[in-house]
Design a protein around this motif. Sequence first.
Motif, PDB file in Angstrom:
ATOM      1  N   MET A 109      68.558 -15.652 -12.168  1.00 42.13           N
ATOM      2  CA  MET A 109      68.359 -15.865 -13.660  1.00 42.13           C
ATOM      3  C   MET A 109      69.627 -15.157 -14.338  1.00 42.13           C
ATOM      4  SD  MET A 109      66.263 -16.873 -16.136  1.00 42.13           S
ATOM      5  CE  MET A 109      64.747 -16.884 -15.365  1.00 42.13           C
ATOM      6  N   ASN A 177      64.739 -23.338 -16.272  1.00 44.72           N
ATOM      7  CA  ASN A 177      64.192 -22.115 -17.340  1.00 44.72           C
ATOM      8  C   ASN A 177      65.661 -21.490 -17.223  1.00 44.72           C
ATOM      9  OD1 ASN A 177      63.164 -20.179 -18.304  1.00 44.72           O
ATOM     10  ND2 ASN A 177      62.175 -19.352 -16.469  1.00 44.72           N
ATOM     11  N   SER A 181      66.925 -20.848 -21.187  1.00 42.70           N
ATOM     12  CA  SER A 181      66.836 -19.555 -21.865  1.00 42.70           C
ATOM     13  C   SER A 181      68.249 -18.915 -22.240  1.00 42.70           C
ATOM     14  CB  SER A 181      65.902 -18.858 -20.964  1.00 42.70           C
ATOM     15  OG  SER A 181      66.325 -18.598 -19.763  1.00 42.70           O
ATOM     16  N   LYS A 184      69.606 -20.321 -25.344  1.00 40.14           N
ATOM     17  CA  LYS A 184      68.814 -20.148 -26.191  1.00 40.14           C
ATOM     18  C   LYS A 184      69.244 -18.542 -26.768  1.00 40.14           C
ATOM     19  CE  LYS A 184      65.867 -19.528 -29.652  1.00 40.14           C
ATOM     20  NZ  LYS A 184      65.940 -20.068 -30.909  1.00 40.14           N
ATOM     21  N   TRP A 185      69.805 -17.669 -25.539  1.00 36.39           N
ATOM     22  CA  TRP A 185      70.104 -16.208 -25.849  1.00 36.39           C
ATOM     23  C   TRP A 185      71.543 -16.311 -26.606  1.00 36.39           C
ATOM     24  CZ3 TRP A 185      73.838 -13.412 -23.132  1.00 36.39           C
ATOM     25  CH2 TRP A 185      73.932 -12.439 -23.377  1.00 36.39           C
ATOM     26  N   SER A 188      71.147 -17.558 -29.990  1.00 31.44           N
ATOM     27  CA  SER A 188      70.449 -16.481 -31.101  1.00 31.44           C
ATOM     28  C   SER A 188      71.438 -15.360 -31.695  1.00 31.44           C
ATOM     29  CB  SER A 188      69.333 -16.012 -30.333  1.00 31.44           C
ATOM     30  OG  SER A 188      69.621 -15.192 -29.396  1.00 31.44           O
ATOM     31  N   ALA A 197      66.547  -9.337 -21.655  1.00 29.75           N
ATOM     32  CA  ALA A 197      66.644 -11.079 -21.705  1.00 29.75           C
ATOM     33  C   ALA A 197      66.272 -11.507 -20.351  1.00 29.75           C
ATOM     34  CB  ALA A 197      67.479 -11.799 -22.485  1.00 29.75           C
ATOM     35  N   MET A 201      62.781 -13.385 -18.610  1.00 32.02           N
ATOM     36  CA  MET A 201      62.708 -14.663 -17.878  1.00 32.02           C
ATOM     37  C   MET A 201      62.511 -14.481 -16.544  1.00 32.02           C
ATOM     38  SD  MET A 201      62.808 -16.101 -20.779  1.00 32.02           S
ATOM     39  CE  MET A 201      62.303 -17.529 -20.184  1.00 32.02           C
TER      40      MET A 201
END
Length: 218
Positions: A109, A177, A181, A184-185, A188, A197, A201
């Motif tokens: 991740m 995923n 994610s 998206k991080w 944002s 974060a 996740m």
Amino acid sequence: MTDGRHEPGRGGGVNSAGEGRVRLPRSERRAQLLRAAQDVFVSKGYHSTSMDDIAENAGVSKPVLYQHFTSKLELYLALLDGRAAELVGQVRDALQSTEDNKERVNRAMRAYFDFVDAQGEAFRLVFESDQRNDPEVSERVLKMEAECVQAMAETIMADTHVDKARAELLATGLLGNAEVSARKWIASGRAIPKDEAVQLMSTLAWRGISHFPRDDEA
């Protein structure tokens, strides 16, 4: 007094190729051109970028640019190959760096979060390019995704009773995923600290994949 022409050895002189006086080794010039191209592609998008834009940003003449890359697409593919190899390498390193499966999920991740964080807007060259429909670009992106999935799937198969098809589907879910994610991080504005974060996740992913038993726990 001079007639306005640049004289040898004076600042601002150019050689017959239109290039700055300092001649870089070919590998260094190529790297410089790739950096310049990345900046322009990121700011303007593939379709709105011209070879003139790239040459200007690199501070070289267009003939010099064409000595290294015969087309805008060749330049773009070289950039894409480099970024894709980085991500695949980071995912593989994450999976091979430990035998603790929970930590493997966490590090895989993090590989995606580190990639988009380090690349800045350049991660869009890989994940969000306006050139994704080009067959050569699509082929490279699919190859990158397949290599990441394969690395994860091999790890899953090694520690569970899951067959290859199911391991690949699970790996696709886990890495999808991670990619979405991480993107998206970034979008944002890094509203959450990266460590938090990643932990959020990876905890979500681990609570799913950990239900699949290791061989010695089945």
